[in-house]
Design an enzyme around this catalytic site. Sequence first.
Site, mmCIF file in Angstrom:
data_model
loop_
_atom_site.group_PDB
_atom_site.id
_atom_site.type_symbol
_atom_site.label_atom_id
_atom_site.label_comp_id
_atom_site.label_asym_id
_atom_site.label_seq_id
_atom_site.Cartn_x
_atom_site.Cartn_y
_atom_site.Cartn_z
ATOM 1 N N SER A 291 0.621 -1.093 0.113
ATOM 2 C CA SER A 291 -0.045 -0.056 -0.184
ATOM 3 C C SER A 291 0.944 1.346 -0.166
ATOM 4 C CB SER A 291 -0.924 -0.039 1.203
ATOM 5 O OG SER A 291 -1.688 -1.158 1.389
ATOM 6 N N GLN A 292 0.363 2.387 -0.388
ATOM 7 C CA GLN A 292 1.025 3.624 -0.413
ATOM 8 C C GLN A 292 1.292 3.997 0.972
ATOM 9 O OE1 GLN A 292 -1.618 6.695 -2.004
ATOM 10 N NE2 GLN A 292 -0.302 8.257 -1.561
#
Length: 210
Positions: A60-61
């Site tokens: 994920s970011q």
Amino acid sequence: MDFETLRQNLISIIRSKGISDERVLEAMRKVERHKFIPRSLWDEAYEDYPVPIGEGQTISQPYTVAFMTELLDVEPGNKVLEVGTGSGYQAAILAQMGAEVYTVERIHSLYEKAKKVLQELGYENIKVFYADGTQGLPEFAPYDRIIVTASGQLQQPLIDQLKVGGVLVAPVDDGGWGSTMVRLTKVGDKDYITERYGGFSFVPLVKGTR
Ligand code: SAH
């Protein structure tokens, strides 16, 4: 590459985007995100975007990890269930904050890779499981906190495995673009408070293993 400086810069970016929980920022300053992604992508390890980790999945970011972790409000000693181990990075952040982490992945090759890297990095308070996380992990329930890192519907088995007073954070598909982040607080056996936040982008939550 000076990863420590790159990490420090990333923390400044995340802070400027509104994350203020120092425990979260400190954990992200410590955990070596590059170790959780393929070496060929190491020069992107401290950019604020998701990176492919194989099998069509992504780490994920960093901002999203920070946002979810802040919402989860983990205390040292909390028993935390994560659905969607992926690279193992989110699990490492939680462990770095003092949680006892149970993390579940449905894709075998990712499960094996994450297990290996977490072991190499010495995270003893993380247990990795190969299973369909939509069923939770009833053997070790109940949990103080549950975090789901793939987007779908809220899963009743997960709510059932949450302690009263516990918090669940999950991205939920509600028909529109992207996902809505939901924080559910269990205030009684059948009694919840839910809060919803902004638009996020996630890989889908899928039933079954492979
Ligand atoms: N937390 C991860 C994010 C990985 S992306 C990280 O820090 O890298 C989400 C992951 O959820 C993917 O690896 C995907 O395979 C997994 N996933 C999707 N549905 C799942 C399910 N039902 N049970 C367990 N894992 C699931």
